[in-house]
Enzyme design. Structure first.
Site, PDB file in Angstrom:
ATOM      1  N   SER A 684      66.326  18.350  59.014  1.00 14.78           N
ATOM      2  CA  SER A 684      66.043  18.098  60.435  1.00 14.78           C
ATOM      3  C   SER A 684      64.630  17.567  60.713  1.00 14.78           C
ATOM      4  O   SER A 684      64.325  17.167  61.825  1.00 14.78           O
ATOM      5  CB  SER A 684      66.296  19.356  61.263  1.00 14.78           C
ATOM      6  N   LYS A 727      65.254  25.864  68.777  1.00 18.00           N
ATOM      7  CA  LYS A 727      64.183  24.869  68.669  1.00 18.00           C
ATOM      8  C   LYS A 727      63.620  24.500  70.045  1.00 18.00           C
ATOM      9  O   LYS A 727      62.405  24.385  70.220  1.00 18.00           O
ATOM     10  CB  LYS A 727      64.711  23.612  67.962  1.00 18.00           C
TER      11      LYS A 727
END
EC number: 3.4.21.53
Length: 786
Positions: A684, A727
């Site tokens: 990611s 996140k």
């Protein structure tokens, strides 16, 4: 004596093939004759000189033997007596004279006749040598041992045999008294040489003696066992008589009747009932002091104590259930809605099989406690089994009763503990299961957690099916990655993500603080803990997705407050942002906040950890060199590969970006992710590393207010990643105003609380071009910022 020492006499005489027997010279024996050809041969022999040739059939089942079906060496015999029997057969008594060999069989349809070469010798002419003498002694010794071991031959025969001087006759007489196979008899018949005949007989006798010895050993062992059983039976009968006199038998009968009574009262499957009654009969037959009686008693105790027909009645009231769930837990709307759906279906139908829910989320978010709330809202009993570190399959299925100290597995034990057959059953930490040489517990759970199979779950100890279909199974896990696929397939996954700062604040104020005050013996007016203080605890003293550490810190404050109240006689202790460090010490954690200026080669990435989300600064330096690429910060293989994919993409579009074409040869690139002591991995950070490298090569700054996450491909496509909610919450906490996400993660934005969504601008991208457009700052924008 060799074959040439025999006198050979040729003669034509009738022939009878014998079935299952052999005739030796000097042997007197009777047998029955029934076949027409054999009867005709007898009659022919009686008309002439009473001589008949007897040889053995190779296969006794053949009724009409041809010359290939019988041996061609046999015995010339004299018929002594004939007796007609009812049914047409004849019993004949014969005496063996000499060995003979068939030279030619004469064709005749009515009986068999052959030209025989009869081997005749005179015993007086024989000279015995030492070898023959030794062989005769050995065979006599063997015969004595054979008679001792066998009860088929009279011991008096030894005297008769030992007086025979002629070695040929000696061997033939002994051979006629021992019970041998047809092939072995034939071997002796075909041995014309006396020494050879004695040697063959010695070998056969030795073999027979060994077999008889083994037979005797087996016989003695069986006799001993039978004697032991008879002795035990006799002693047991005596013991029963003594017990009857002492009144002890009455106690056993009373115990057995009690078991029978309990079993008859319980509504259990017929198969289980019959098995239990069979065990009761075994208990009655066994001695009270036998070790087996203890095993049977334990088994019967488990059978009668299991809740075969006991179940709690569900109190189906959705409003009440919703209130219970809301009072016990803050947030967790998806989980609560799924449980309320199940309760609603229970009201409409009673036949629905229990679902299997799997609550997946980081530690401390309330997975275990929500299972207790489900039991409370359904009015069911609650049992919990921790699977963390379970390696033995017997923990699930139990041990067989052959093992010492065997007991049922923990599934059946927990059902007994619950006291009903429809509890809420929690399997805690299902992702921590292990397997070793003792079996795979995960495989044993497949049957338990399958609604189509668990109505006949069989524990190894019970050896009888128990219905688990009414049990509401709930499992918990921190991650689904380590749960075996077949097991995961049987469960409905409900993900519980970490709490936002606001949610933690509400949980701390409304749930944790009242609970800790009560546990520490404090009243509400004894401790005043401000909202700002709890917020500071959340941000500076904990780093977690759940609220476990938050609860520990509140408990720590309660202990210190209790000490002050008792020691200093203070009525109220006030804890706020200003004096929080006096109670908890200095701040343990710091969250990286947004920088004050836009920087070249520094991009803000977003990371997922087991305790929630976090921001990640990725730094890139470009220096004159030879094209080396250095990656530091304890990066895993996947993260390194993402960096290399990003560099390959940059090389492919260097002309478009107006980057020096040979930068990969003339410049060294160093990519570093701070907090180097912490291992990092995953795809990611792909677009973040690529953006930082492009910024450093172009010497263009990156917007300080932008954070990003997404996987990059060689062609510059941006692929979706996981952990979006965690996140985004981490970015919000760090003061980020704009987040760049992969376009395919659009669906994940629904999970983000509306308060957070309103404060952040989300940019959904499909290609790296879009990322650069929103991440890089033009010179005019940079000047404005200054």
């Amino acid at each position: 004596m060799s074959i040439d020492q025999y006198k050979s006499v040729k003669k034509n005489i009738p022939l009878i093939p014998l079935r299952g027997m052999s005739v030796f010279p000097y042997m007197v024996i009777h047998f029955d004759v029934g076949r027409e050809k054999s009867i005709n041969a007898l009659e022919k022999a009686m008309i002439e000189d009473s001589l008949i040739f007897l040889c053995s059939q190779k296969d006794a089942t053949i009724d009409e033997p041809t010359s290939e079906d019988f041996y061609h060496i046999g015995t010339v015999s004299k018929i002594k007596q004939m007796l007609k029997l009812p049914g047409g057969s004849i019993r004949v008594l014969v005496e063996g004279l000499n060995r003979g060999k068939i030279l030619e069989i004469n064709k005749d349809e009515s009986y068999l006749e052959a030209e025989i070469e009869e081997m005749v010798y005179e015993p007086e002419e024989l000279e015995k040598n030492e070898k023959i003498e030794a062989a005769m002694r050995l065979v006599l010794k063997d015969f004595e041992e054979y008679i001792t071991l066998s009860n088929k031959v009279s011991p008096d025969l030894i005297l008769t045999v030992s007086e025979i001087e002629d070695p040929g006759r000696f061997a033939d007489v002994i051979a006629s008294y021992i019970y041998l196979k047809e092939e072995e008899n034939q071997k002796i018949l075909e041995a014309f040489n006396f020494y050879e005949r004695l040697e063959i007989l010695h070998g056969i006798l030795q073999k027979e003696i060994e077999i008889l010895k083994i037979e005797e050993q087996i016989n003695q062992r069986v006799k001993k066992q039978i004697t032991k059983v008879q002795k035990e039976y006799y002693l047991r009968e005596q013991m029963k008589a003594i017990q009857s006199e002492l009144g002890e038998e009455d106690e056993l009968i009373e115990e057995i009747e009690e078991y029978k009574s309990k079993i008859e009262k319980i509504k259990m499957p017929e198969e289980v009932k019959q098995k239990a009654l069979k065990e009761i009969n075994r208990l009655y037959k066994l001695s009270p002091n036998s070790a087996e009686t203890g095993v049977i008693r334990t088994y019967l105790d488990w059978i009668v104590e299991l809740p075969w027909d006991k179940e709690t009645k569900d109190k189906v009231n959705i409003k009440k259930s919703r209130d219970i769930l809301n009072n016990d837990h803050y947030g967790l709307y998806d989980v609560k809605e799924r449980i309320l759906e199940y309760i609603a279906i229970r009201k409409l139908t009673k036949d629905m099989k229990g679902p299997i829910l799997c609550l997946v989320g980081p530690p401390g978010v309330g997975k275990t406690s929500i299972a207790k709330s489900i039991a409370k809202s359904l009015n069911r009993n609650f049992v919990r089994m921790s699977l963390g570190g379970v390696r033995d399959e017997a923990e699930i299925r139990g041990h067989r009763r052959t093992y010492v100290g065997a007991l049922p597995g923990r599934i059946i034990s927990s059902i007994k503990k619950a006291g009903s057959k429809n509890p809420v059953f929690l399997f805690d930490e299902i992702d921590k299961l292990n397997s070793d040489f003792r079996g795979d517990p995960a495989s044993a759970l497949l049957e338990v957690l399958d609604p189509e199979q668990n109505n006949t779950f069989t524990d190894h100890f019970l050896e009888a099916p128990f219905d688990l279909s009414q049990v509401f199974f709930i499992t918990t896990a921190n991650t689904t990655a380590t749960i075996p696929r077949p097991l995961l397939d049987r469960m409905e996954i409900i993900r519980i993500s970490g709490y936002t700062e606001e949610e933690k604040l509400q949980i701390g104020l409304n749930y944790l603080l009242p609970k800790q005050l009560k546990e520490h013996g404090l009243k509400e007016n004894n401790l005043e803990l401000s909202k700002e203080a709890i917020r500071d605890i959340i941000n500076n003293y904990t780093r977690e997705a759940g609220v476990r550490e938050l609860e520990r810190n509140i408990a720590n404050i309660c202990r210190k407050a209790a000490k002050r109240i008792v020691e200093e006689d203070v009525k109220t202790v006030r804890v706020n942002r200003g004096n929080l460090d006096k109670y908890l010490g200095g701040a343990k954690y710091r969250y990286e906040m947004v920088g004050k200026t836009h920087e070249v080669g520094v991009a803000t990435g977003l990371a997922w950890t087991t305790v929630g989300g976090d921001t990640l600064s990725i730094e890139v330096n470009c220096m004159k060199g030879t094209g080396k690429v250095q990656l530091t910060g304890q990066l895993g293989d996947v993260m390194k590969e993402s960096a290399m994919a990003g560099l390959s993409y940059i090389r492919s579009i260097s002309e478009i970006l107006d980057i020096e074409e040979n930068f990969y040869k003339e410049m060294d690139i160093h990519i570093h992710v701070p907090e180097g002591a912490i291992p990092k991995d995953g795809p990611s950070a792909g677009i973040t590393m690529a953006t930082a490298v492009i910024s450093a090569l172009m010497n263009k700054p990156i917007n300080k207010d932008v954070a990003m996450t997404g996987e990059i491909t060689l062609r510059g496509r941006v692929l979706p990643v996981g952990g979006i909610k965690e996140k985004v919450l981490a970015a919000h906490r760090a003061g980020i105003k704009k987040i760049i996400l992969p376009y395919e993660n659009k669906k994940d934005l629904e999970e983000i609380p509306s308060k957070v969504r309103k404060k952040i601008e989300f940019v959904l991208v499909k290609k790296m071009d879009d990322v650069l457009e929103h991440a890089l700052v033009e010179e005019d924008d940079e000047n404005e910022n200054h």
